[in-house]
Structures are given as C-alpha cells and as structure tokens.
Design an enzyme around this catalytic site. Structure first.
Site, PDB file in Angstrom:
ATOM      1  N   MET A  69       0.826  -1.216   0.000  1.00  0.00           N
ATOM      2  CA  MET A  69       0.000   0.000   0.000  1.00  0.00           C
ATOM      3  C   MET A  69       0.854   1.256   0.000  1.00  0.00           C
ATOM      4  O   MET A  69       0.362   2.352   0.289  1.00  0.00           O
ATOM      5  CB  MET A  69      -0.977  -0.029   1.174  1.00  0.00           C
ATOM      6  CG  MET A  69      -2.005  -1.132   1.022  1.00  0.00           C
ATOM      7  SD  MET A  69      -3.223  -1.147   2.318  1.00  0.00           S
ATOM      8  CE  MET A  69      -4.040  -2.701   1.950  1.00  0.00           C
ATOM      9  N   LYS A  70       2.127   1.085  -0.316  1.00  0.00           N
ATOM     10  CA  LYS A  70       3.006   2.246  -0.419  1.00  0.00           C
ATOM     11  C   LYS A  70       2.892   2.834  -1.824  1.00  0.00           C
ATOM     12  O   LYS A  70       2.540   2.135  -2.786  1.00  0.00           O
ATOM     13  CB  LYS A  70       4.447   1.843  -0.096  1.00  0.00           C
ATOM     14  CG  LYS A  70       4.625   1.513   1.402  1.00  0.00           C
ATOM     15  CD  LYS A  70       5.966   0.894   1.712  1.00  0.00           C
ATOM     16  CE  LYS A  70       6.100   0.602   3.196  1.00  0.00           C
ATOM     17  NZ  LYS A  70       7.229  -0.284   3.512  1.00  0.00           N
ATOM     18  N   HIS A 103      -0.961   1.182   5.648  1.00  0.00           N
ATOM     19  CA  HIS A 103       0.400   1.726   5.787  1.00  0.00           C
ATOM     20  C   HIS A 103       0.981   1.856   4.397  1.00  0.00           C
ATOM     21  O   HIS A 103       1.061   0.864   3.703  1.00  0.00           O
ATOM     22  CB  HIS A 103       1.244   0.772   6.635  1.00  0.00           C
ATOM     23  CG  HIS A 103       2.683   1.156   6.736  1.00  0.00           C
ATOM     24  ND1 HIS A 103       3.131   2.085   7.637  1.00  0.00           N
ATOM     25  CD2 HIS A 103       3.797   0.741   6.067  1.00  0.00           C
ATOM     26  CE1 HIS A 103       4.458   2.214   7.521  1.00  0.00           C
ATOM     27  NE2 HIS A 103       4.880   1.411   6.581  1.00  0.00           N
ATOM     28  N   ASN A 151       4.330   9.024   7.156  1.00  0.00           N
ATOM     29  CA  ASN A 151       5.300   8.188   7.858  1.00  0.00           C
ATOM     30  C   ASN A 151       6.644   8.926   7.908  1.00  0.00           C
ATOM     31  O   ASN A 151       7.117   9.415   6.879  1.00  0.00           O
ATOM     32  CB  ASN A 151       5.454   6.885   7.049  1.00  0.00           C
ATOM     33  CG  ASN A 151       6.136   5.774   7.801  1.00  0.00           C
ATOM     34  OD1 ASN A 151       6.020   5.658   9.028  1.00  0.00           O
ATOM     35  ND2 ASN A 151       6.859   4.921   7.076  1.00  0.00           N
ATOM     36  N   GLU A 152       7.210   9.023   9.087  1.00  0.00           N
ATOM     37  CA  GLU A 152       8.596   9.512   9.251  1.00  0.00           C
ATOM     38  C   GLU A 152       8.838  10.893   8.653  1.00  0.00           C
ATOM     39  O   GLU A 152       9.734  11.080   7.836  1.00  0.00           O
ATOM     40  CB  GLU A 152       9.578   8.496   8.632  1.00  0.00           C
ATOM     41  CG  GLU A 152       9.437   7.114   9.228  1.00  0.00           C
ATOM     42  CD  GLU A 152      10.407   6.103   8.604  1.00  0.00           C
ATOM     43  OE1 GLU A 152      11.167   6.452   7.699  1.00  0.00           O
ATOM     44  OE2 GLU A 152      10.391   4.946   9.065  1.00  0.00           O
ATOM     45  N   GLU A 259       5.234  -1.275  14.512  1.00  0.00           N
ATOM     46  CA  GLU A 259       6.140  -2.110  13.703  1.00  0.00           C
ATOM     47  C   GLU A 259       7.098  -2.823  14.639  1.00  0.00           C
ATOM     48  O   GLU A 259       8.295  -2.567  14.632  1.00  0.00           O
ATOM     49  CB  GLU A 259       6.900  -1.235  12.696  1.00  0.00           C
ATOM     50  CG  GLU A 259       5.973  -0.468  11.761  1.00  0.00           C
ATOM     51  CD  GLU A 259       6.706   0.405  10.741  1.00  0.00           C
ATOM     52  OE1 GLU A 259       7.914   0.220  10.542  1.00  0.00           O
ATOM     53  OE2 GLU A 259       6.041   1.263  10.142  1.00  0.00           O
ATOM     54  N   TRP A 306       6.205  -6.664  12.795  1.00  0.00           N
ATOM     55  CA  TRP A 306       6.675  -6.341  11.438  1.00  0.00           C
ATOM     56  C   TRP A 306       7.278  -7.586  10.782  1.00  0.00           C
ATOM     57  O   TRP A 306       8.449  -7.628  10.417  1.00  0.00           O
ATOM     58  CB  TRP A 306       7.644  -5.152  11.473  1.00  0.00           C
ATOM     59  CG  TRP A 306       7.605  -4.404  10.176  1.00  0.00           C
ATOM     60  CD1 TRP A 306       8.603  -4.310   9.256  1.00  0.00           C
ATOM     61  CD2 TRP A 306       6.500  -3.664   9.634  1.00  0.00           C
ATOM     62  NE1 TRP A 306       8.163  -3.559   8.165  1.00  0.00           N
ATOM     63  CE2 TRP A 306       6.890  -3.160   8.381  1.00  0.00           C
ATOM     64  CE3 TRP A 306       5.187  -3.397  10.089  1.00  0.00           C
ATOM     65  CZ2 TRP A 306       6.035  -2.385   7.574  1.00  0.00           C
ATOM     66  CZ3 TRP A 306       4.350  -2.643   9.281  1.00  0.00           C
ATOM     67  CH2 TRP A 306       4.775  -2.153   8.048  1.00  0.00           C
TER      68      TRP A 306
HETATM   69  C1  XIL Z   1      10.067  -1.834   5.055  1.00  0.00           C
HETATM   70  C2  XIL Z   1       9.661  -3.232   4.615  1.00  0.00           C
HETATM   71  O1  XIL Z   1       9.704  -4.090   5.705  1.00  0.00           O
HETATM   72  C3  XIL Z   1      10.562  -3.701   3.519  1.00  0.00           C
HETATM   73  O2  XIL Z   1      10.137  -4.965   3.045  1.00  0.00           O
HETATM   74  C4  XIL Z   1      10.558  -2.676   2.391  1.00  0.00           C
HETATM   75  O3  XIL Z   1      11.434  -3.066   1.421  1.00  0.00           O
HETATM   76  C5  XIL Z   1      10.961  -1.311   2.920  1.00  0.00           C
HETATM   77  O4  XIL Z   1      10.091  -0.947   3.963  1.00  0.00           O
HETATM   78  N1  XIL Z   1       9.698   1.726   8.643  1.00  0.00           N
HETATM   79  C6  XIL Z   1       8.506   1.634   7.979  1.00  0.00           C
HETATM   80  C7  XIL Z   1       8.214   0.471   7.132  1.00  0.00           C
HETATM   81  O5  XIL Z   1       7.626   2.478   8.202  1.00  0.00           O
HETATM   82  O6  XIL Z   1       7.392   0.778   6.046  1.00  0.00           O
HETATM   83  C8  XIL Z   1       9.479  -0.175   6.639  1.00  0.00           C
HETATM   84  O7  XIL Z   1       9.135  -1.372   5.975  1.00  0.00           O
HETATM   85  C9  XIL Z   1      10.435  -0.437   7.773  1.00  0.00           C
HETATM   86  C10 XIL Z   1      10.819   0.855   8.448  1.00  0.00           C
END
Ligand code: XIL
Length: 345
Positions: A69-70, A103, A151-152, A259, A306
């Site tokens: 969903m990214k 997410h 996010n972040e 996560e 996660w």
């Molecule tokens: C990570 C996934 O676990 C990986 O498979 C993908 O390649 C990159 O993203 N913080 C987040 C998540 O908010 O979306 C990230 O997930 C891990 C760090």
C-alpha cells in the site's frame, strides 16, 4: 563503597535466581489472549502459502501490508494505479474478518521514481498528491480501519521537518494538508501519524508533540500515533518507552505499537539464537506488552508485528547482519518471544 556493595548485590540477585527464567507455560495463540488487535505486516505473495496463512489466521486478527500500500507500489507509473496486491490483502482480510491497518499514504522512502522527476509546478504537484491520497483512501473506505497518513516526517537531528520531496514541493504544512485530505475522503477512517525514534530521540519527540499542538490549534484531524518499535532486547529502556507512551496517552490519542521487532544481535557478534538471547528477547517482549497493557482500553489500537518469521524480517537486509527479531522461527515454530507476549496478560 556502599554503592559498590549494592551494585554487586543486585548483580548477584538478577543473575542467580531472582530474574524470572522464561519457559513455555501458556499454549495459546496471540489473538486468544490479546485484549487489543494483534496485527501482522504481510506481503501479498506470502498469503498464498498455506502454512503461512494458517499461522496468520490462528495467531492474528489484524493485517498491514508490508509494502503493497506504499505509493511506489500503488502508483508505479504516472496516472497508473496498480491495486492488484493491495486488493488481494484486503480480500484475504475480508474473507477472514480481519481488521486492516493501512500503511502508508506518504513516505519519503516509497516515492515512485517518476514522482521524483516530476516536472510540473508546485501547485500541480500538490494536486497530484491530494488526488492520490483521496483516491486511495476512498477506494478502501469501509475496508480499512485506520491509515498511517504520513510516515517519518521528521529528521533524526534537530527536530526539523524532514527535507523531503513533499516538504520542498508543498511546504511545511504538507503533513497537516495530508490529514485534511484523508479526512475529506473518508469521515470515519482513523488517521495516524507514524514514526520511529519517538521513544529515544528527544528532539524528534518534541517536534511531533509540537505538530500535535499545531493540529489541535488549527482543527487538523488526527486520531492516533504509531510508535514503530523497531527495538533491541536492551534498547530503548522500558522506562523511556513508558514515558513516551504516557506523553501520547495524555493527549487522548490512540496508540499503535506499529512495527514491532526486537533485535537480539545489533552488533552482529552472534551466529545463532542462543537460549540466553531468546530469553532476553522474551523479557523485552513481555515488558513492552505490559507497558501496552497499561494504556486505557479506548486508546489501544493494537500491536503490529513487522513480519512473521525471523528469516523474513526486513532487519536482515536493512542492518546487514544475522538476527532473529520476530516471534516465529523459519519453521513456523513459536519462539520464547511469542511466550513473552502471552505472559504479559
Ligand atoms: C520496510 C519493509 O519491511 C521492507 O520490506 C521494504 O522493502 C521497505 O520498507 N519503517 C517503515 C516500514 O515504516 O514501512 C518499513 O518497511 C520499515 C521501516
């Protein structure tokens, strides 16, 4: 001198006898004991594996897409949506009456290649992002309970907003705008801000608190905060986790430990998951679940792991060394970490 005696005494007590020795006492699934949604980050193709999906269905009642969903997956080319993978996760959740936590609508690390190269004006960029957010949120309205909207968004140092494409193109109020756009698209979905380091990074935590104040003063909708919880067995301290949780609980927000993984080999010296490391992981999982349990019921939106099996964890590629950060081993066997969660109830 007295101090030294005291330290020696506590060392002896902790190491010979008074620290609980973890053992398997409870034979239950996570969702049987959890008093809040217990979620898992999955990948769509994993769900087609029978052994995998059986474990998911037995243990969890909430799902999150680890990647699907990214923005780089949902919009791989200009004006082109690819819903296949996200839809298949939603369909799985619907078939099995599981909650879905979305997410994430915007993340600086999941920008499609073409968006980085976008040649239009800032106003066109903003319209594109607004349309993107509203298209995704509307499509899954009624199917997704809550979304990580942004996010972040903050830098690791100095409490500044991250210097991201979104910040440069839309401006410092882009986070607030995204929350408003999401709310316009679905009046009922819960809106979360998600980040890492809010427990141990003072400047980032303060920046997020300030953002929440601004949201409140300007009537920007927000329902919850996601604390990512990529942690280690010895860091951050439980007392610091407690303090951060209290800060956000006081503000009336829902809290998502969003996560969770617990690394036990952060400095890369271990070559296998020893009993000692497994026990340390048990203690950390138990402690943070106990902290989560203290949150008022109405403010608990759940804990999301996660990943299912150690060998599938993103930490392996991200940190580049061996680790065993999750609740299940490669053979789908429950680890002591799983038991740590159960024993917190
Ligand atoms: C990570 C996934 O676990 C990986 O498979 C993908 O390649 C990159 O993203 N913080 C987040 C998540 O908010 O979306 C990230 O997930 C891990 C760090």
């Amino acid at each position: 001198m007295r101090n030294k005696t005291y330290l020696l005494l506590s060392f002896v007590l902790v190491h010979w006898g008074c620290q609980e020795t973890p053992s398997i006492l409870i034979d239950k699934n996570l969702k049987e004991v959890a008093t809040f949604p217990i979620g898992l980050a999955v990948q769509a193709n994993y769900l087609t594996n029978l052994r995998y999906s059986k474990t998911v269905l037995e243990e969890f009642n909430s799902l999150t897409a680890e990647r699907e969903m990214k923005q780089n997956v949902l919009m791989p080319e200009p004006n082109t949506y690819n819903w296949i993978y996200a839809d298949s996760i939603i369909a799985f959740a619907e078939r099995h009456q599981m909650r879905v936590h979305g997410h994430t609508l915007l993340w600086h690390s999941s920008i499609p290649y073409w968006l980085d190269l976008f040649q239009g004006t800032d106003a066109e960029f903003e319209t594109l992002i607004k349309t993107y957010i509203q298209t995704v949120v509307s499509r899954y309205a009624g199917k997704i309970t809550s979304w990580d909207v942004v996010n972040e968004a903050f830098e690791d140092e100095g409490g500044e907003l991250r210097n991201s494409l979104f910040q440069r193109r839309i401006g410092d109020d882009y986070v607030a705008k995204c929350f408003q756009w999401a709310r316009e698209a679905d009046p009922d979905v819960l809106l979360f801000y998600n980040d890492y380091g809010l427990v141990w990074n003072k400047s980032k935590c303060e920046a997020v608190i300030k953002m929440l104040d601004d949201f409140e003063n300007n009537n920007i909708p927000i329902d919850g905060i996601g604390l990512q919880m990529h942690i280690s067995d010895n860091y951050p301290r439980n007392s610091d986790i407690e303090k951060a949780v209290d800060l956000f609980v006081e503000r009336g927000l829902k809290i998502h430990f969003s996560e969770l993984d617990v690394r036990v080999n952060p400095n890369g010296t271990a070559t296998e998951l020893t009993q000692k490391l497994a026990e340390q992981q048990f203690r950390k999982v138990k402690a943070i679940t106990e902290i989560y349990n203290t949150i008022p019921t109405a403010q608990k939106s759940g804990i999301t792991l996660w990943g299912l099996r150690d060998n599938e964890s993103w930490v392996l590629a991200h940190w580049g060394n061996l680790d065993w950060a999750l609740f299940f081993d490669e053979k789908y066997e429950r680890k002591l970490a799983h038991q740590g969660f159960l024993q917190a109830f």
